[in-house]
Design a protein around this motif. Structure first.
Motif, PDB file in Angstrom:
ATOM      1  N   SER A   1       0.799  -1.243  -0.010  1.00  0.00           N
ATOM      2  CA  SER A   1      -0.002  -0.014  -0.073  1.00  0.00           C
ATOM      3  C   SER A   1       0.957   1.226  -0.248  1.00  0.00           C
ATOM      4  N   ALA A   2       1.966   1.315   0.810  1.00  0.00           N
ATOM      5  CA  ALA A   2       2.808   2.556   0.820  1.00  0.00           C
ATOM      6  C   ALA A   2       3.645   2.438  -0.418  1.00  0.00           C
ATOM      7  N   CYS A   3       3.688   1.492  -1.175  1.00  0.00           N
ATOM      8  CA  CYS A   3       4.287   1.368  -2.587  1.00  0.00           C
ATOM      9  C   CYS A   3       3.561   1.995  -3.288  1.00  0.00           C
ATOM     10  N   LEU A   4       2.321   1.772  -3.517  1.00  0.00           N
ATOM     11  CA  LEU A   4       1.277   2.387  -4.630  1.00  0.00           C
ATOM     12  C   LEU A   4       1.269   3.893  -4.039  1.00  0.00           C
ATOM     13  N   VAL A   5       1.335   4.339  -2.887  1.00  0.00           N
ATOM     14  CA  VAL A   5       1.362   5.715  -2.436  1.00  0.00           C
ATOM     15  C   VAL A   5       2.539   6.444  -3.171  1.00  0.00           C
ATOM     16  N   GLN A   6       3.684   5.979  -2.966  1.00  0.00           N
ATOM     17  CA  GLN A   6       4.999   6.321  -3.544  1.00  0.00           C
ATOM     18  C   GLN A   6       4.853   6.410  -5.057  1.00  0.00           C
ATOM     19  N   PHE A   7       4.448   5.350  -5.676  1.00  0.00           N
ATOM     20  CA  PHE A   7       4.254   5.312  -6.952  1.00  0.00           C
ATOM     21  C   PHE A   7       3.343   6.455  -7.617  1.00  0.00           C
ATOM     22  N   TYR A   8       2.407   6.534  -6.774  1.00  0.00           N
ATOM     23  CA  TYR A   8       1.318   7.695  -7.319  1.00  0.00           C
ATOM     24  C   TYR A   8       1.777   9.041  -7.114  1.00  0.00           C
ATOM     25  N   MET A   9       2.561   9.339  -5.888  1.00  0.00           N
ATOM     26  CA  MET A   9       3.274  10.699  -5.794  1.00  0.00           C
ATOM     27  C   MET A   9       4.348  10.847  -7.003  1.00  0.00           C
TER      28      MET A   9
ATOM     29  N   LEU B   1      -3.906  19.032 -10.587  1.00  0.00           N
ATOM     30  CA  LEU B   1      -4.958  18.186 -10.559  1.00  0.00           C
ATOM     31  C   LEU B   1      -5.173  17.411 -11.501  1.00  0.00           C
ATOM     32  N   VAL B   2      -4.736  17.823 -12.874  1.00  0.00           N
ATOM     33  CA  VAL B   2      -4.997  16.742 -14.044  1.00  0.00           C
ATOM     34  C   VAL B   2      -4.079  15.673 -13.531  1.00  0.00           C
ATOM     35  N   PRO B   3      -2.491  15.691 -13.553  1.00  0.00           N
ATOM     36  CA  PRO B   3      -1.881  14.323 -13.268  1.00  0.00           C
ATOM     37  C   PRO B   3      -2.550  13.534 -11.886  1.00  0.00           C
ATOM     38  N   ALA B   4      -2.894  14.550 -11.003  1.00  0.00           N
ATOM     39  CA  ALA B   4      -3.434  13.874  -9.708  1.00  0.00           C
ATOM     40  C   ALA B   4      -4.603  12.646  -9.901  1.00  0.00           C
ATOM     41  N   CYS B   5      -5.605  13.484 -10.802  1.00  0.00           N
ATOM     42  CA  CYS B   5      -6.697  12.538 -11.142  1.00  0.00           C
ATOM     43  C   CYS B   5      -6.475  11.763 -12.245  1.00  0.00           C
ATOM     44  N   GLN B   6      -5.534  11.520 -12.967  1.00  0.00           N
ATOM     45  CA  GLN B   6      -5.057  10.812 -13.815  1.00  0.00           C
ATOM     46  C   GLN B   6      -4.390   9.444 -13.303  1.00  0.00           C
ATOM     47  N   GLU B   7      -3.628  10.041 -12.404  1.00  0.00           N
ATOM     48  CA  GLU B   7      -2.757   8.695 -11.870  1.00  0.00           C
ATOM     49  C   GLU B   7      -3.620   7.904 -10.834  1.00  0.00           C
ATOM     50  N   ILE B   8      -4.507   8.518 -10.351  1.00  0.00           N
ATOM     51  CA  ILE B   8      -5.740   7.749  -9.360  1.00  0.00           C
ATOM     52  C   ILE B   8      -6.273   6.734  -9.968  1.00  0.00           C
TER      53      ILE B   8
END
Length: 308
Positions: A93-101, A148-155
């Motif tokens: 789960s932490a890896c997914l957060v780091q990947f996302y960020m 916002l655009v990258p944040a939404c796309q990466e989700i």
């Protein structure tokens, strides 16, 4: 897999002789991280504090440097902990957060650079229309879209990844990036298509736009006097060099995962480290200290500290 708490842990296998050089690694990267935080934060503070720097160009620079701070903070603290740990592990789960960020902030950097390029294009190619085009509201919209655009796309991408079944638990890198795809039992076409779309949308298109705007700027400056050409070259060429270098590194990061060839561990480590060192470390110089007005305030800040 930890059955008691039902937590999946991944192992980072990209470190080179970490047990032998752990303290050297820790000291070097701790110094780099502190330098990144201090240099970027100082210029952001100066832009926030001084009203003469409250112009679109400087606001975009502040946003870019703030993005570098967030980008580095996503990687370095965990990296420093791993250097001093017996095992270099991270929960899934932490890896997914780091990947996302990591990818959201990387994409934001390209969009912020595109916004800066547009600001320079309007300033030089349409100087009379600049006050009406680059209003505070326009700047705010550009900043909001850049994050916002990258944040939404990466989700969307991370949601697809989180639902994949894992058959391997060792990453050949030192932080969570696209190598996570190698852990899946079955390659997902949906993730591949989504990833390519994201790459084209928030990396390739901004890069093409930046090249177009800087080309237009250089063409106009070429027909101007020699002094204008010199200043344009000093401003545009370093920015383009940084852009091409970062684009090459991100392309490497994305493409090598799709290739079956295994790169030497040391070569992979060096290329990966460039992603988290070059831009955060040199952005304050390229986009900050080389700007006359910002350099003036930096010099005044440190001169005051000496006199006091």
């Amino acid at each position: 897999m930890d059955e008691e708490f039902n937590v999946t842990y991944l192992t980072f296998g990209g470190h080179v002789e970490v047990h032998k050089y752990r303290y050297l690694y820790f000291i070097v990267f701790c110094a780099v991280y502190i330098l990144i935080i201090c240099s970027n934060s100082t210029i952001v503070y100066l832009i926030w504090k001084h009203r003469d720097l409250h112009e679109p160009m400087y606001i975009f620079i502040a946003a870019l440097l703030l993005n570098s701070v967030l980008y580095s903070t996503n990687i370095y603290p965990k990296l420093l902990i791993d250097f001093l740990s017996e095992q270099q592990i991270i929960s899934y789960s932490a890896c997914l957060v780091q990947f996302y960020m990591f990818y959201a902030l990387t994409s934001s950097e390209f969009l912020l650079l595109a916004a800066m390029a547009y600001d320079r294009y309007v300033s030089i190619c349409k100087p009379l229309q600049y006050p009406t085009i680059m209003r505070k509201r326009t700047v705010s919209v550009f900043l909001a879209l850049s994050w916002l655009v990258p944040a939404c796309q990466e989700i969307g991408l991370v949601t697809l990844i989180a639902n994949q079944k894992l058959c391997s638990f060792t990453l050949k890198v030192i932080f969570c990036n696209n190598s996570i795809y190698k852990l899946f039992c079955v390659t997902s076409k949906a993730i591949t298509v989504f990833g390519i779309f994201n790459f084209l949308h928030v990396v390739v298109l901004p890069v093409l736009f930046i090249i177009f705007t800087y080309t237009r700027i250089l063409i106009i400056c070429y027909h101007s006097c020699g002094e204008v050409r010199r200043k344009a070259a000093q401003t545009c060429l370093p920015h383009l060099m940084v852009l091409f270098n970062y684009f090459f590194l991100i392309s490497y990061d994305l493409i090598t995962v799709r290739l079956e060839t295994d790169f030497p561990k040391t070569a992979r480590l060096v290329m990966t480290l460039q992603l988290v060192v070059y831009n955060p470390l040199f952005n304050p110089i390229i986009y900050g200290l080389k700007m006359k007005e910002i350099y003036k305030h930096v010099k005044k800040l440190f001169c005051q500290g000496k006199t006091n």
